[in-house]
Scaffold this motif. Sequence first.
Motif, PDB file in Angstrom:
ATOM      1  N   ASP A  11       8.829 106.949 -11.851  1.00 13.60           N
ATOM      2  CA  ASP A  11       7.657 106.071 -11.903  1.00 13.60           C
ATOM      3  C   ASP A  11       6.515 106.967 -12.353  1.00 13.60           C
ATOM      4  OD1 ASP A  11       5.313 104.695 -11.361  1.00 13.60           O
ATOM      5  OD2 ASP A  11       5.927 104.043  -9.352  1.00 13.60           O
ATOM      6  N   HIS A  18       1.987  98.266  -8.809  1.00 12.55           N
ATOM      7  CA  HIS A  18       3.342  98.833  -8.824  1.00 12.55           C
ATOM      8  C   HIS A  18       4.351  97.868  -9.446  1.00 12.55           C
ATOM      9  CE1 HIS A  18       2.565 102.414  -6.396  1.00 12.55           C
ATOM     10  NE2 HIS A  18       1.850 101.681  -5.565  1.00 12.55           N
ATOM     11  N   ASP A  51       9.495 101.594 -12.779  1.00  8.25           N
ATOM     12  CA  ASP A  51      10.260 102.806 -13.025  1.00  8.25           C
ATOM     13  C   ASP A  51      10.920 102.798 -14.399  1.00  8.25           C
ATOM     14  OD1 ASP A  51      10.551 104.350 -10.217  1.00  8.25           O
ATOM     15  OD2 ASP A  51      10.414 102.193  -9.867  1.00  8.25           O
ATOM     16  N   LYS A 130      11.579  99.347  -5.491  1.00  8.09           N
ATOM     17  CA  LYS A 130      11.052  99.042  -4.157  1.00  8.09           C
ATOM     18  C   LYS A 130      12.100  99.238  -3.059  1.00  8.09           C
ATOM     19  CE  LYS A 130       7.115  97.989  -6.041  1.00  8.09           C
ATOM     20  NZ  LYS A 130       7.401  98.726  -7.297  1.00  8.09           N
ATOM     21  N   GLY A 227       5.401 106.493  -2.495  1.00 10.72           N
ATOM     22  CA  GLY A 227       6.255 105.416  -2.992  1.00 10.72           C
ATOM     23  C   GLY A 227       7.693 105.639  -2.583  1.00 10.72           C
ATOM     24  N   MET A 261       6.778  96.311   0.360  1.00  9.24           N
ATOM     25  CA  MET A 261       5.357  96.681   0.377  1.00  9.24           C
ATOM     26  C   MET A 261       5.120  98.051   1.036  1.00  9.24           C
ATOM     27  SD  MET A 261       2.148  96.208  -0.150  1.00  9.24           S
ATOM     28  CE  MET A 261       1.942  94.525  -0.762  1.00  9.24           C
ATOM     29  N   ARG A 262       4.441  98.936   0.331  1.00 15.25           N
ATOM     30  CA  ARG A 262       4.088 100.272   0.824  1.00 15.25           C
ATOM     31  C   ARG A 262       5.310 101.041   1.323  1.00 15.25           C
ATOM     32  NH1 ARG A 262      -1.636 100.464   1.562  1.00 15.25           N
ATOM     33  NH2 ARG A 262      -2.513  98.447   1.040  1.00 15.25           N
ATOM     34  N   GLY A 263       6.483 100.681   0.814  1.00 18.75           N
ATOM     35  CA  GLY A 263       7.720 101.346   1.223  1.00 18.75           C
ATOM     36  C   GLY A 263       7.971 101.254   2.709  1.00 18.75           C
TER      37      GLY A 263
HETATM   38  P1  13P Z   1       6.937 102.212  -5.922  1.00 18.39           P
HETATM   39  O1  13P Z   1       7.782 103.276  -5.266  1.00 18.39           O
HETATM   40  O2  13P Z   1       7.780 101.285  -6.756  1.00 18.39           O
HETATM   41  O3  13P Z   1       5.831 102.832  -6.718  1.00 18.39           O
HETATM   42  O4  13P Z   1       6.325 101.291  -4.800  1.00 18.39           O
HETATM   43  C1  13P Z   1       5.293 101.810  -4.031  1.00 18.39           C
HETATM   44  C2  13P Z   1       4.626 100.852  -3.120  1.00 18.39           C
HETATM   45  O5  13P Z   1       3.923 101.305  -2.234  1.00 18.39           O
HETATM   46  C3  13P Z   1       4.807  99.385  -3.274  1.00 18.39           C
HETATM   47  O6  13P Z   1       4.006  98.653  -2.389  1.00 18.39           O
END
Ligand code: 13P
Length: 362
Positions: A11, A18, A51, A130, A227, A261-263
């Motif tokens: 990415d 994202h 990505d 994700k 991420g 969301m936010r991993g």
């Molecule tokens: P990515 O790893 O795809 O950049 O996703 C990060 C993220 O925080 C999604 O909310």
Amino acid sequence: SKLTLSVIKADIGGCVGHTNVHPELSRIAREHIEKNKEMLIDYYITHVGDDIQLIVTHRGGIDNEEIHKLAWDMFYACADKAKEMKLYGAGQDLLEDAFSGNIKGMGPGIAEMEFEERRSEPVIIFMADKTEPGAWNLPLYKMFADPFNTIGLVIDPSMHKGFKFEVYDMIDHKYVIFETPEEMYDLLVFIGATGRYCIRKVYTKDNEIAAVSSTQRMNLMAGKYIGKDDPVMIVRCQNGLPAVGEVLEPFAKPHLVAGWMRGSHFGPMIPVSLKEAVPTRFDGPPRVSALAFQLAEGKLIGAQDLFADVAFNNARQKALDIADYMREMGPFEPHRLPLNELEYTTMPGVMEKLQDKWIVED
Ligand code: 13P
Ligand code: 13P
Ligand code: MG
Ligand code: MG
Ligand code: MG
């Protein structure tokens, strides 16, 4: 000589947020490879979510410095443009400033395998966004060890012996090999814990490579949230290996994976065509695409977008229903990841700020 198939992804900046890769980055990636393709037999560049994936065939073997450097330089060229365009998270997955011999541990994800090309060589490249490498455990188990998924294990004499799974411990950096069906319960002890153990390789009992996944956990490497890894995986098919349809079948039943969301959330992995690989709802839900080729003397023939099939529509609908259900829980576990998994997000900062509010009882 043997053929090497390498898939390297990163990415290097999303547009918008994202969700997607800007066409200008794909163009720069192609231009870079066109100018530097002496070592390659063939290549294909695509993207899933935010990505970019570089798929290459060559005779240089795995962990080949020139191939890794080619990918690194390509991502770096893209990152320069991403910074200029102020794309979101420009250069996000490039954790180092300078290339140092092997792209492993530098941020980008990599899956590669070396093999003798068979009379016919169908391969599938799975690409997820994700989510993290443990997402491949359940589908790999089904493909290579579950007769309810893969009838070939029962009725094909060349598969009846079973397979070998190499399981990697992403925290202690060690690995173990389990053979199925004999050791399938032992295998499941570990691979069910997807945040720590992941299936890195699958071999036939004759040590022929069948599948390889990208297995790093970037947040553990970087020590902070940058991420999710958004892993890739290569699976060879047919002739003593699962058929193409057996390799795809696990994705007809969407499983829950960490990411979104936010991993920081569990959500269903939705199988989608490349066109639909643009996660937007709550930055997801996590998705997977499957691009397939027939190899011919290393040439990548076909580029079939396998999840474009209408037969995956019910899986998509089911995943969307699960997504609705999971989202209802908002910030509560088990939609939100457990605390130990949030260690590499921005959560510890919040906890720290609240430290002094706690009154300790004795
Ligand atoms: P990515 O790893 O795809 O950049 O996703 C990060 C993220 O925080 C999604 O909310
Ligand atoms: P075809 O007859 O379409 O080649 O199908 C063969 C097969 O074995 C499908 O699983
Ligand atoms: Mg991103
Ligand atoms: Mg991503
Ligand atoms: Mg990522």
